[in-house]
Design a protein around this motif. Sequence first.
Motif, short mmCIF file in Angstrom:
data_model
loop_
_atom_site.label_atom_id
_atom_site.label_comp_id
_atom_site.label_asym_id
_atom_site.label_seq_id
_atom_site.Cartn_x
_atom_site.Cartn_y
_atom_site.Cartn_z
N VAL A 120 0.15 5.56 54.21
CA VAL A 120 1.22 6.17 53.14
C VAL A 120 0.67 5.12 51.87
CG1 VAL A 120 3.15 4.93 53.42
CG2 VAL A 120 3.26 7.07 52.40
N SER A 121 1.09 5.75 50.60
CA SER A 121 0.81 4.91 49.47
C SER A 121 -0.73 4.54 49.45
CB SER A 121 1.75 3.57 49.34
OG SER A 121 1.72 2.94 48.31
N MET A 122 -0.82 3.25 49.24
CA MET A 122 -2.31 2.80 49.04
C MET A 122 -3.11 2.40 50.07
SD MET A 122 -3.60 3.02 45.78
CE MET A 122 -5.08 1.81 46.19
N GLY A 123 -2.04 2.73 51.22
CA GLY A 123 -3.12 2.64 52.45
C GLY A 123 -3.68 3.89 52.61
N LEU A 124 -3.15 4.96 52.21
CA LEU A 124 -3.84 6.35 52.02
C LEU A 124 -4.82 6.22 50.90
CD1 LEU A 124 -4.37 9.33 52.17
CD2 LEU A 124 -2.18 9.55 50.91
N GLY A 125 -4.33 5.74 49.78
CA GLY A 125 -5.03 5.59 48.46
C GLY A 125 -6.36 4.82 48.84
N LEU A 126 -6.46 3.95 49.69
CA LEU A 126 -7.87 3.00 49.82
C LEU A 126 -8.82 3.86 50.81
CD1 LEU A 126 -6.55 -0.52 51.13
CD2 LEU A 126 -7.39 0.16 48.84
N LEU A 127 -8.13 4.93 51.55
CA LEU A 127 -8.95 5.71 52.34
C LEU A 127 -9.70 6.52 51.21
CD1 LEU A 127 -7.07 6.35 55.45
CD2 LEU A 127 -8.96 5.11 55.28
N ALA A 128 -8.85 7.12 50.22
CA ALA A 128 -9.29 8.24 49.42
C ALA A 128 -10.49 7.76 48.51
CB ALA A 128 -8.21 8.74 48.55
N ILE A 129 -10.05 6.39 48.16
CA ILE A 129 -11.17 5.59 47.35
C ILE A 129 -12.51 5.54 48.18
CG2 ILE A 129 -11.74 3.21 46.14
CD1 ILE A 129 -8.65 3.06 45.51
N GLN A 130 -12.47 5.07 49.41
CA GLN A 130 -13.55 4.85 49.93
C GLN A 130 -14.18 6.30 50.20
OE1 GLN A 130 -13.03 3.20 54.04
NE2 GLN A 130 -15.22 3.90 54.74
N ALA A 131 -13.69 7.37 50.48
CA ALA A 131 -14.36 8.66 50.50
C ALA A 131 -14.77 9.04 49.16
CB ALA A 131 -13.25 9.75 50.89
N GLY A 132 -14.33 8.73 47.92
CA GLY A 132 -14.58 8.91 46.72
C GLY A 132 -15.96 8.27 46.28
N ARG A 133 -15.98 7.03 46.85
CA ARG A 133 -17.18 6.24 46.63
C ARG A 133 -18.34 6.75 47.32
NH1 ARG A 133 -14.06 0.36 46.20
NH2 ARG A 133 -13.48 0.50 44.10
N MET A 134 -18.07 7.15 48.46
CA MET A 134 -19.15 7.78 49.35
C MET A 134 -19.83 8.89 48.73
SD MET A 134 -17.91 6.99 53.35
CE MET A 134 -19.49 7.62 53.92
N ALA A 135 -18.78 9.84 48.33
CA ALA A 135 -19.21 11.12 47.94
C ALA A 135 -20.00 10.81 46.57
CB ALA A 135 -18.05 11.81 47.34
N GLN A 136 -19.61 9.85 45.78
CA GLN A 136 -20.49 9.68 44.47
C GLN A 136 -21.99 9.15 44.88
OE1 GLN A 136 -18.50 6.95 41.85
NE2 GLN A 136 -17.70 8.61 40.74
#
Length: 279
Positions: A120-136
């Motif tokens: 939850v919170s930035m525990g979830l957020g860090l995963l979303a960031i990793q996914a976003g960077r990989m997608a980019q």
Amino acid sequence: MAVKVVTDTTADLPPAIMKELGIIAIPLYVRFGEQVYKDGIDITQDDFYKRLPVDPVHPNTSQPSPQDFLDVYEKLADNKDGIISIHISKKLSGTWESANQAKQMMEGRVAIEVIDSLSVSMGLGLLAIQAGRMAQQGAGLEEIKNEIEKAVSQIHLMGIFDTLKYLAAGGRIGRGKALLGSVLNVKPLLEIKDGEFAPVGQVRSREKSIERLVEWVKGFNNVVALSVVHTTTPDEAEVLAGRLDGVFPKDKIIISRLGAALGTHAGPGTLWVAVQSSG
């Protein structure tokens, strides 16, 4: 087109990061009696935290509906590279289930992978960031899915609650119930374990509880991402980030604020740290 990353507002992602990485956060709902707000859209964090301790009606929250997800997925359906949708632990919210139902409705139109962050919170957020960077960087849907599923076990979150009364009122206390009777007058420390809150200790002063957070973070090897999250104490969050500079560069520590959906259950004075460790 790159893979699209969808999460929900319990990720507490700073707007600048969402914009940079093109991440979409679907809002949860916050209700004060008959008044209903979309988290992060209809009510600001400042307004929410001013209202929370004084309103005679304690707010409650609900997950986005499958239709809310469907509306977003349909807008992204022309993206042939697919969608990865990463969400709050399904032990804490029905958000994952709504996303999964919407995925089934979209079958045959666009590839969607729905992942339970177990956090939850930035525990979830860090995963979303990793996914976003990989997608980019051009990674495909299957590669991103596999890496994020591996990363779920690398995510750790621990925090100080000024009181457990908000968590208890919202029914999100999980295994922390064991602490409830004994910690109303101390500073409880809870950690996300197996997708729900679990007690890890209690201290009688704010400073000692912050010291426990610092020592907890120092216990990790190979920290690859770190975030400090607060509800109402931004200066304290900055100081804590400075104390963690020896573990992870302060200029790379993400300081964030809990939105209304999580703030309903956390309450004022909450301070969390999310860590991603590859070791």
